[in-house]
Design a protein around this motif. Structure first.
Motif, PDB file in Angstrom:
ATOM      1  N   SER A   1       0.826  -1.203   0.000  1.00 13.64           N
ATOM      2  CA  SER A   1       0.000   0.000   0.000  1.00 13.64           C
ATOM      3  C   SER A   1       0.865   1.259   0.000  1.00 13.64           C
ATOM      4  CB  SER A   1      -0.905   0.012   1.229  1.00 13.64           C
ATOM      5  OG  SER A   1      -1.755  -1.111   1.233  1.00 13.64           O
ATOM      6  N   TYR A   2       0.386   2.273  -0.700  1.00 10.83           N
ATOM      7  CA  TYR A   2       1.072   3.563  -0.709  1.00 10.83           C
ATOM      8  C   TYR A   2       0.859   4.232   0.643  1.00 10.83           C
ATOM      9  CZ  TYR A   2       1.841   8.518  -1.711  1.00 10.83           C
ATOM     10  OH  TYR A   2       2.265   9.815  -1.673  1.00 10.83           O
ATOM     11  N   GLU A   3       1.952   4.692   1.275  1.00  8.33           N
ATOM     12  CA  GLU A   3       1.855   5.284   2.605  1.00  8.33           C
ATOM     13  C   GLU A   3       2.244   6.758   2.639  1.00  8.33           C
ATOM     14  OE1 GLU A   3       2.474   1.342   5.425  1.00  8.33           O
ATOM     15  OE2 GLU A   3       4.080   2.853   5.369  1.00  8.33           O
ATOM     16  N   GLY A   4       2.815   7.283   1.556  1.00  5.94           N
ATOM     17  CA  GLY A   4       3.142   8.698   1.560  1.00  5.94           C
ATOM     18  C   GLY A   4       4.414   8.998   0.785  1.00  5.94           C
ATOM     19  N   THR A   5       4.817  10.265   0.831  1.00  6.89           N
ATOM     20  CA  THR A   5       6.008  10.732   0.132  1.00  6.89           C
ATOM     21  C   THR A   5       7.103  11.054   1.136  1.00  6.89           C
ATOM     22  OG1 THR A   5       4.704  11.650  -1.681  1.00  6.89           O
ATOM     23  CG2 THR A   5       6.942  12.500  -1.408  1.00  6.89           C
ATOM     24  N   LEU A   6       8.285  10.510   0.886  1.00  5.35           N
ATOM     25  CA  LEU A   6       9.460  10.786   1.706  1.00  5.35           C
ATOM     26  C   LEU A   6      10.241  11.914   1.042  1.00  5.35           C
ATOM     27  CD1 LEU A   6      10.572   7.068   2.251  1.00  5.35           C
ATOM     28  CD2 LEU A   6       9.264   8.491   3.838  1.00  5.35           C
ATOM     29  N   ARG A   7      10.363  13.044   1.690  1.00  4.74           N
ATOM     30  CA  ARG A   7      11.006  14.201   1.087  1.00  4.74           C
ATOM     31  C   ARG A   7      12.525  14.040   1.085  1.00  4.74           C
ATOM     32  NH1 ARG A   7       9.814  19.135   4.195  1.00  4.74           N
ATOM     33  NH2 ARG A   7       9.978  17.712   5.972  1.00  4.74           N
ATOM     34  N   GLY A   8      13.126  14.254  -0.086  1.00  2.85           N
ATOM     35  CA  GLY A   8      14.577  14.219  -0.212  1.00  2.85           C
ATOM     36  C   GLY A   8      15.193  12.940   0.317  1.00  2.85           C
ATOM     37  N   ALA A   9      14.557  11.797   0.035  1.00  3.02           N
ATOM     38  CA  ALA A   9      14.955  10.533   0.662  1.00  3.02           C
ATOM     39  C   ALA A   9      15.991   9.745  -0.122  1.00  3.02           C
ATOM     40  CB  ALA A   9      13.719   9.658   0.886  1.00  3.02           C
ATOM     41  N   ILE A  10      16.123  10.016  -1.421  1.00  5.97           N
ATOM     42  CA  ILE A  10      17.065   9.250  -2.246  1.00  5.97           C
ATOM     43  C   ILE A  10      17.850  10.198  -3.145  1.00  5.97           C
ATOM     44  CG2 ILE A  10      15.673   7.142  -2.214  1.00  5.97           C
ATOM     45  CD1 ILE A  10      14.668   7.838  -4.984  1.00  5.97           C
ATOM     46  N   PHE A  11      18.975   9.703  -3.659  1.00  6.27           N
ATOM     47  CA  PHE A  11      19.820  10.531  -4.507  1.00  6.27           C
ATOM     48  C   PHE A  11      19.136  10.867  -5.832  1.00  6.27           C
ATOM     49  CE2 PHE A  11      23.495   8.360  -2.240  1.00  6.27           C
ATOM     50  CZ  PHE A  11      23.845   9.495  -1.508  1.00  6.27           C
ATOM     51  N   GLU A  12      19.459  12.051  -6.343  1.00  2.26           N
ATOM     52  CA  GLU A  12      19.076  12.400  -7.704  1.00  2.26           C
ATOM     53  C   GLU A  12      19.824  11.481  -8.674  1.00  2.26           C
ATOM     54  OE1 GLU A  12      17.009  14.340  -9.157  1.00  2.26           O
ATOM     55  OE2 GLU A  12      16.467  15.978  -7.805  1.00  2.26           O
ATOM     56  N   GLU A  13      19.317  11.399  -9.886  1.00  3.15           N
ATOM     57  CA  GLU A  13      19.941  10.556 -10.905  1.00  3.15           C
ATOM     58  C   GLU A  13      21.405  10.947 -11.117  1.00  3.15           C
ATOM     59  OE1 GLU A  13      19.487   9.603 -15.711  1.00  3.15           O
ATOM     60  OE2 GLU A  13      17.993  10.840 -14.671  1.00  3.15           O
TER      61      GLU A  13
ATOM     62  N   ASP B   1      12.537  13.241  -3.989  1.00  4.81           N
ATOM     63  CA  ASP B   1      11.507  12.616  -3.166  1.00  4.81           C
ATOM     64  C   ASP B   1      11.254  11.182  -3.617  1.00  4.81           C
ATOM     65  OD1 ASP B   1      11.351  15.091  -2.037  1.00  4.81           O
ATOM     66  OD2 ASP B   1       9.402  15.617  -2.913  1.00  4.81           O
ATOM     67  N   ALA B   2      10.716  10.394  -2.690  1.00  7.35           N
ATOM     68  CA  ALA B   2      10.389   8.997  -2.988  1.00  7.35           C
ATOM     69  C   ALA B   2       9.011   8.662  -2.443  1.00  7.35           C
ATOM     70  CB  ALA B   2      11.434   8.063  -2.375  1.00  7.35           C
ATOM     71  N   HIS B   3       8.335   7.777  -3.121  1.00  8.79           N
ATOM     72  CA  HIS B   3       7.084   7.225  -2.607  1.00  8.79           C
ATOM     73  C   HIS B   3       7.402   6.013  -1.743  1.00  8.79           C
ATOM     74  CE1 HIS B   3       4.170   8.948  -5.882  1.00  8.79           C
ATOM     75  NE2 HIS B   3       4.533   9.834  -4.987  1.00  8.79           N
ATOM     76  N   LEU B   4       6.713   5.913  -0.617  1.00 11.84           N
ATOM     77  CA  LEU B   4       6.875   4.772   0.277  1.00 11.84           C
ATOM     78  C   LEU B   4       5.650   3.876   0.195  1.00 11.84           C
ATOM     79  CD1 LEU B   4       8.371   3.276   2.583  1.00 11.84           C
ATOM     80  CD2 LEU B   4       7.124   4.743   4.193  1.00 11.84           C
ATOM     81  N   HIS B   5       5.897   2.585  -0.036  1.00  9.43           N
ATOM     82  CA  HIS B   5       4.865   1.560   0.011  1.00  9.43           C
ATOM     83  C   HIS B   5       5.259   0.540   1.072  1.00  9.43           C
ATOM     84  CE1 HIS B   5       3.073   2.600  -4.035  1.00  9.43           C
ATOM     85  NE2 HIS B   5       4.283   3.122  -4.180  1.00  9.43           N
ATOM     86  N   ALA B   6       4.287  -0.174   1.610  1.00  8.94           N
ATOM     87  CA  ALA B   6       4.615  -1.209   2.593  1.00  8.94           C
ATOM     88  C   ALA B   6       3.541  -2.284   2.598  1.00  8.94           C
ATOM     89  CB  ALA B   6       4.771  -0.625   3.984  1.00  8.94           C
ATOM     90  N   ARG B   7       3.972  -3.477   2.980  1.00 13.45           N
ATOM     91  CA  ARG B   7       3.062  -4.612   3.140  1.00 13.45           C
ATOM     92  C   ARG B   7       3.365  -5.278   4.471  1.00 13.45           C
ATOM     93  NH1 ARG B   7       2.659  -9.776  -1.029  1.00 13.45           N
ATOM     94  NH2 ARG B   7       1.809 -11.273   0.485  1.00 13.45           N
ATOM     95  N   LEU B   8       2.311  -5.617   5.206  1.00 12.79           N
ATOM     96  CA  LEU B   8       2.442  -6.270   6.497  1.00 12.79           C
ATOM     97  C   LEU B   8       2.112  -7.752   6.387  1.00 12.79           C
ATOM     98  CD1 LEU B   8       0.667  -3.672   8.835  1.00 12.79           C
ATOM     99  CD2 LEU B   8       3.064  -3.728   8.109  1.00 12.79           C
ATOM    100  N   ALA B   9       2.672  -8.532   7.301  1.00 11.46           N
ATOM    101  CA  ALA B   9       2.372  -9.964   7.326  1.00 11.46           C
ATOM    102  C   ALA B   9       0.894 -10.207   7.584  1.00 11.46           C
ATOM    103  CB  ALA B   9       3.215 -10.647   8.394  1.00 11.46           C
ATOM    104  N   THR B  10       0.226  -9.252   8.229  1.00  5.84           N
ATOM    105  CA  THR B  10      -1.197  -9.386   8.552  1.00  5.84           C
ATOM    106  C   THR B  10      -2.109  -8.899   7.434  1.00  5.84           C
ATOM    107  OG1 THR B  10      -1.013  -7.259   9.702  1.00  5.84           O
ATOM    108  CG2 THR B  10      -0.843  -9.257  11.043  1.00  5.84           C
ATOM    109  N   ASP B  11      -1.530  -8.309   6.382  1.00  8.45           N
ATOM    110  CA  ASP B  11      -2.348  -7.873   5.246  1.00  8.45           C
ATOM    111  C   ASP B  11      -2.852  -9.088   4.476  1.00  8.45           C
ATOM    112  OD1 ASP B  11      -1.960  -5.209   5.805  1.00  8.45           O
ATOM    113  OD2 ASP B  11      -0.290  -4.965   4.395  1.00  8.45           O
TER     114      ASP B  11
END
Length: 208
Positions: free
Chosen positions: A164-176, A184-194
Motif C-alpha cells: 500500500s502507498y503510505e506517503g512521500t518521503l522528502r529528499g529521501a534518495i539521490f538524484e539521478e 523525493d520517494a514514494h513509500l509503500h509497505a506490506r504487512l504480514a497481517t495484510d
C-alpha cells in the motif's frame, strides 16, 4: 510450489520457485553472474531511477559488489536473489530483501529487470514470490518498498503486490547520477497481517 524454508536468519538461504521463476542467491564466483550483475546496474533505465552509493562500472567492481552482498547475507542483513526463467534458467533480473532488522521484524525490498525481460511481469512475479517468503519464512512483519517519485511502473507493481502507498518521503534518495542532491520517494509497505494480494494470473503459473 511453496518456497523452501530457510535454515536460519543468518544461514544458507533457499532457492525460491513459483510464477514461472527460479530465484537463487547470486554467485560472485560465476563469470556469468558477474556479467549479468554488471549489465543490470549499467542499464540506463536502472540508472535513471537508482543511484547506488558505490557505482558498478566494470567486472571488477561488479564482482566486489556481489561479494559484499554475499557477506551481508552471511551477516543476516540482506538477501539478494538472481531472478531467472524456471525452465531455461535465462537471467531476468534481481530482487533483494535489504536492511533486514530482525529485532523490529522489518526490511526493505528492491528489484530490477533486464531490458529484454521487461513487459513480461517479471518484477510483479518476483516481488510476489519474495514478499511471501520474507513475511512467512523469514518471520518479518513489515516489508517496505520505495521508489523515486515519477516512477509510475514501480507504483503499479507495488500496489499489485499488496504494498500500500503510505506517503512521500522528502529528499529521501539521490538524484539521478548524483551523490550531492536528493529527490523525493514514494513509500509503500506490506504487512504480514495484510491479506494476500489476488493472483494476477488467475492460478496459472506465469511464464511456464
Amino acid at each position: 510450489m511453496a518456497p523452501i524454508r530457510a535454515q536460519s536468519p543468518t544461514g544458507p538461504h533457499p532457492d525460491l520457485h513459483g510464477h514461472g521463476l527460479r530465484l537463487r542467491p547470486w554467485d560472485a564466483g560465476s563469470g556469468a553472474d558477474v556479467d549479468t550483475w554488471l549489465r543490470g546496474l549499467r542499464d540506463p533505465e536502472f540508472r535513471r531511477w537508482n543511484t547506488p552509493l558505490r557505482l558498478v562500472t566494470d567486472r571488477a567492481s561488479a564482482r566486489e559488489s556481489l561479494l559484499a552482498r554475499a557477506q551481508s547475507a552471511l551477516e543476516g542483513t540482506s538477501v539478494s536473489f538472481r531472478v531467472a526463467d524456471a525452465r531455461s534458467d535465462a537471467p531476468l533480473g534481481h530482487i533483494g530483501v535489504n536492511e533486514i532488522k530482525y529485532h523490529l521484524k522489518v526490511a526493505r525490498v528492491g528489484y530490477w529487470v533486464l531490458p529484454e525481460a521487461r513487459g513480461q511481469g517479471v518484477a510483479t512475479r518476483s516481488l510476489l514470490l519474495t514478499a511471501r517468503w520474507a513475511l512467512t519464512e523469514l518471520g518479518l512483519h513489515r516489508l517496505e518498498l520505495d521508489h523515486a517519485v515519477g516512477h509510475e511502473a514501480s507504483c503499479r507493481i507495488a500496489e499489485r503486490c499488496g504494498f500500500s502507498y503510505e506517503g512521500t518521503l522528502r529528499g529521501a534518495i539521490f538524484e539521478e547520477g548524483r551523490h550531492d542532491a536528493f529527490r523525493d520517494a514514494h513509500l509503500h509497505a506490506r504487512l504480514a497481517t495484510d491479506p494476500e494480494p489476488p493472483d494476477p494470473w488467475g492460478g496459472q503459473d506465469a511464464g511456464m
